[in-house]
Design a protein around this motif. Structure first.
Motif, mmCIF file in Angstrom:
data_model
loop_
_atom_site.group_PDB
_atom_site.id
_atom_site.type_symbol
_atom_site.label_atom_id
_atom_site.label_comp_id
_atom_site.label_asym_id
_atom_site.label_seq_id
_atom_site.Cartn_x
_atom_site.Cartn_y
_atom_site.Cartn_z
ATOM 1 N N HIS A 34 26.633 32.032 30.837
ATOM 2 C CA HIS A 34 27.482 33.107 29.823
ATOM 3 C C HIS A 34 27.140 34.282 29.809
ATOM 4 C CE1 HIS A 34 29.181 29.336 27.594
ATOM 5 N NE2 HIS A 34 27.952 28.672 27.725
ATOM 6 N N LEU A 35 26.021 34.719 30.082
ATOM 7 C CA LEU A 35 25.412 36.143 29.940
ATOM 8 C C LEU A 35 26.066 36.825 31.122
ATOM 9 C CD1 LEU A 35 22.317 35.887 28.211
ATOM 10 C CD2 LEU A 35 24.102 37.337 27.524
ATOM 11 N N ILE A 36 25.948 35.924 32.446
ATOM 12 C CA ILE A 36 26.323 36.692 33.773
ATOM 13 C C ILE A 36 27.647 36.797 33.879
ATOM 14 C CG2 ILE A 36 26.272 36.108 36.229
ATOM 15 C CD1 ILE A 36 23.531 34.658 36.018
ATOM 16 N N MET A 37 28.516 35.681 33.229
ATOM 17 C CA MET A 37 29.919 35.647 33.297
ATOM 18 C C MET A 37 30.598 36.905 32.486
ATOM 19 S SD MET A 37 32.725 33.024 31.717
ATOM 20 C CE MET A 37 32.289 33.374 30.196
ATOM 21 N N TRP A 38 30.097 37.012 31.190
ATOM 22 C CA TRP A 38 30.394 37.981 30.294
ATOM 23 C C TRP A 38 30.091 39.473 30.963
ATOM 24 C CZ3 TRP A 38 34.187 38.408 27.141
ATOM 25 C CH2 TRP A 38 34.677 36.964 26.768
ATOM 26 N N GLY A 39 28.812 39.641 31.727
ATOM 27 C CA GLY A 39 28.577 40.599 32.419
ATOM 28 C C GLY A 39 29.494 41.080 33.380
ATOM 29 N N ILE A 40 29.791 40.312 34.048
ATOM 30 C CA ILE A 40 30.881 40.482 35.152
ATOM 31 C C ILE A 40 32.216 40.916 34.551
ATOM 32 C CG2 ILE A 40 32.354 39.303 36.870
ATOM 33 C CD1 ILE A 40 29.932 37.700 37.581
ATOM 34 N N ILE A 41 32.512 40.289 33.408
ATOM 35 C CA ILE A 41 33.635 40.695 32.455
ATOM 36 C C ILE A 41 33.566 42.217 31.795
ATOM 37 C CG2 ILE A 41 35.101 40.119 30.298
ATOM 38 C CD1 ILE A 41 34.634 37.380 31.178
ATOM 39 N N TRP A 42 32.442 42.433 31.550
ATOM 40 C CA TRP A 42 32.289 43.603 31.059
ATOM 41 C C TRP A 42 32.732 44.863 32.084
ATOM 42 C CZ3 TRP A 42 28.608 46.114 27.127
ATOM 43 C CH2 TRP A 42 28.663 45.230 25.717
ATOM 44 N N ILE A 43 31.957 44.557 33.125
ATOM 45 C CA ILE A 43 31.953 45.595 34.548
ATOM 46 C C ILE A 43 33.658 45.727 34.875
ATOM 47 C CG2 ILE A 43 31.617 45.717 37.066
ATOM 48 C CD1 ILE A 43 29.008 44.463 36.487
ATOM 49 N N ILE A 44 34.340 44.699 34.938
ATOM 50 C CA ILE A 44 35.698 44.427 35.147
ATOM 51 C C ILE A 44 36.438 45.414 34.011
ATOM 52 C CG2 ILE A 44 37.763 43.444 35.488
ATOM 53 C CD1 ILE A 44 36.015 40.909 37.023
ATOM 54 N N GLY A 45 36.187 44.948 32.736
ATOM 55 C CA GLY A 45 36.702 45.473 31.593
ATOM 56 C C GLY A 45 36.747 47.016 31.516
ATOM 57 N N TYR A 46 35.426 47.453 31.437
ATOM 58 C CA TYR A 46 35.041 48.854 31.247
ATOM 59 C C TYR A 46 35.507 49.753 32.366
ATOM 60 C CZ TYR A 46 33.098 48.120 26.672
ATOM 61 O OH TYR A 46 32.687 48.116 25.450
ATOM 62 N N GLY A 47 35.240 49.169 33.515
ATOM 63 C CA GLY A 47 35.457 49.783 35.052
ATOM 64 C C GLY A 47 37.035 49.905 34.942
ATOM 65 N N GLY A 48 37.740 48.675 34.992
ATOM 66 C CA GLY A 48 39.343 48.640 34.806
ATOM 67 C C GLY A 48 39.784 49.729 33.592
ATOM 68 N N THR A 49 39.413 49.689 32.781
ATOM 69 C CA THR A 49 39.873 50.867 31.604
ATOM 70 C C THR A 49 39.445 52.176 31.931
ATOM 71 O OG1 THR A 49 39.416 49.123 30.107
ATOM 72 C CG2 THR A 49 39.761 51.227 29.059
ATOM 73 N N GLY A 50 38.494 52.532 32.485
ATOM 74 C CA GLY A 50 38.143 53.706 33.070
ATOM 75 C C GLY A 50 39.140 54.192 34.270
ATOM 76 N N LEU A 51 39.418 53.302 35.052
ATOM 77 C CA LEU A 51 40.474 53.875 36.240
ATOM 78 C C LEU A 51 41.790 53.401 35.637
ATOM 79 C CD1 LEU A 51 38.694 51.501 39.189
ATOM 80 C CD2 LEU A 51 38.797 54.002 38.873
ATOM 81 N N PHE A 52 42.009 52.730 34.692
ATOM 82 C CA PHE A 52 43.552 52.457 34.546
ATOM 83 C C PHE A 52 43.598 52.642 32.799
ATOM 84 C CE2 PHE A 52 43.068 50.239 38.340
ATOM 85 C CZ PHE A 52 43.702 51.002 38.968
ATOM 86 N N PRO A 53 43.201 53.615 32.203
ATOM 87 C CA PRO A 53 43.189 53.521 30.531
ATOM 88 C C PRO A 53 44.515 53.342 29.937
ATOM 89 C CG PRO A 53 43.004 56.034 31.537
ATOM 90 C CD PRO A 53 42.908 55.036 32.620
ATOM 91 N N ARG A 54 45.560 53.507 30.551
ATOM 92 C CA ARG A 54 46.702 53.019 29.915
ATOM 93 C C ARG A 54 46.954 51.393 29.794
ATOM 94 N NH1 ARG A 54 52.664 54.759 32.606
ATOM 95 N NH2 ARG A 54 53.997 53.390 31.139
ATOM 96 N N TYR A 55 46.424 50.846 30.712
ATOM 97 C CA TYR A 55 46.647 49.274 30.730
ATOM 98 C C TYR A 55 45.101 48.680 30.056
ATOM 99 C CZ TYR A 55 50.285 50.547 33.630
ATOM 100 O OH TYR A 55 51.426 50.981 34.203
ATOM 101 N N GLY A 56 44.354 49.487 29.366
ATOM 102 C CA GLY A 56 42.988 49.027 28.958
ATOM 103 C C GLY A 56 43.068 47.846 28.152
ATOM 104 N N TRP A 57 44.155 47.976 26.968
ATOM 105 C CA TRP A 57 44.225 46.814 25.953
ATOM 106 C C TRP A 57 44.504 45.436 26.515
ATOM 107 C CZ3 TRP A 57 42.709 46.200 21.107
ATOM 108 C CH2 TRP A 57 42.410 47.497 20.222
ATOM 109 N N TRP A 58 45.506 45.697 27.659
ATOM 110 C CA TRP A 58 46.110 44.368 28.291
ATOM 111 C C TRP A 58 45.014 43.708 29.227
ATOM 112 C CZ3 TRP A 58 49.980 42.239 26.000
ATOM 113 C CH2 TRP A 58 50.575 43.064 25.543
ATOM 114 N N LEU A 59 44.154 44.817 29.792
ATOM 115 C CA LEU A 59 43.143 43.992 30.713
ATOM 116 C C LEU A 59 42.095 43.463 29.808
ATOM 117 C CD1 LEU A 59 41.606 43.986 33.255
ATOM 118 C CD2 LEU A 59 40.590 46.348 32.687
ATOM 119 N N TRP A 60 41.692 44.092 28.732
ATOM 120 C CA TRP A 60 40.667 43.365 27.881
ATOM 121 C C TRP A 60 41.051 42.098 27.214
ATOM 122 C CZ3 TRP A 60 35.834 43.575 27.944
ATOM 123 C CH2 TRP A 60 35.309 44.951 28.537
ATOM 124 N N LEU A 61 42.552 42.050 26.965
ATOM 125 C CA LEU A 61 43.023 41.154 26.268
ATOM 126 C C LEU A 61 43.001 39.867 27.391
ATOM 127 C CD1 LEU A 61 44.609 39.431 23.939
ATOM 128 C CD2 LEU A 61 46.782 40.224 25.047
#
Length: 184
Positions: A34-61
């Motif tokens: 679970h921790l490994i999976m959520w770690g990967i999700i955090w990397i994608i979520g925060y990295g994606g939000t940094g690259l595409f802030p306009r879509y951050g909410w949708w990405l995280w959802l």
């Protein structure tokens, strides 16, 4: 040969300690993927939000839905593989649902004014939740929670760009914790 009451008491204490330790190791074992999976999700979520802030909410959802389904699948895998089901499994799922509700509820009534606030708050809550879980389930959770919470505050006050900091440090801390739990 009969046991004295002191010897019997000492033997029972050893059995209780072995049972407690076995339960703790099993919890670490179940938590690891679970921790490994959520770690990967955090990397994608925060990295994606940094690259595409306009879509951050949708990405995280989308990532939260994927992570929630993934958590259920991982939990069922343990049942399928013959592991005893943990009496804590539903409580852990409920705890994270409560935390998610708390974060979104807080955003609804106290919206963040800065991107830093937006990304630091859930990370800080996650670190604190790990510490709280560790009070009942083991020191490794306390330590990992302290690391996540401390690095969250360091990033908030001293690091820019913040989203990439959380992607690397928050996600990396979760992945490393998951790998550390495998060695328990």
């Amino acid at each position: 040969m009969s046991l004295s009451s002191q010897e019997a008491s000492a033997s029972l204490q050893q059995v209780e300690e072995a049972s407690r330790r076995s339960s703790q190791l099993y919890f670490y074992h179940c938590s690891s993927p679970h921790l490994i999976m959520w770690g990967i999700i955090w990397i994608i979520g925060y990295g994606g939000t940094g690259l595409f802030p306009r879509y951050g909410w949708w990405l995280w959802l989308g990532l939260i839905v994927i992570g929630s389904v993934g958590g259920i699948v991982l939990g069922h895998r343990y049942k399928r593989d013959g592991y005893a089901s943990s009496p804590y499994a539903w409580r852990m799922g409920a705890l994270w649902a409560i935390i998610l509700f708390f974060v979104f509820g807080t955003y609804a009534i106290l919206p963040p004014h800065l991107d830093k606030q937006f990304c630091a708050f859930p990370a800080l809550i996650t670190g604190c939740a790990y510490m709280a879980i560790g009070l009942w389930r083991g020191l490794r959770y306390v330590i990992s929670g302290m690391v996540v919470a401390t690095l969250t505050l360091v990033g908030y006050y001293f690091i820019e760009p913040i989203f990439f900091w959380f992607a690397a440090v928050g996600g990396g801390a979760m992945i490393l914790t998951g790998l550390w739990f495998r060695t328990a």
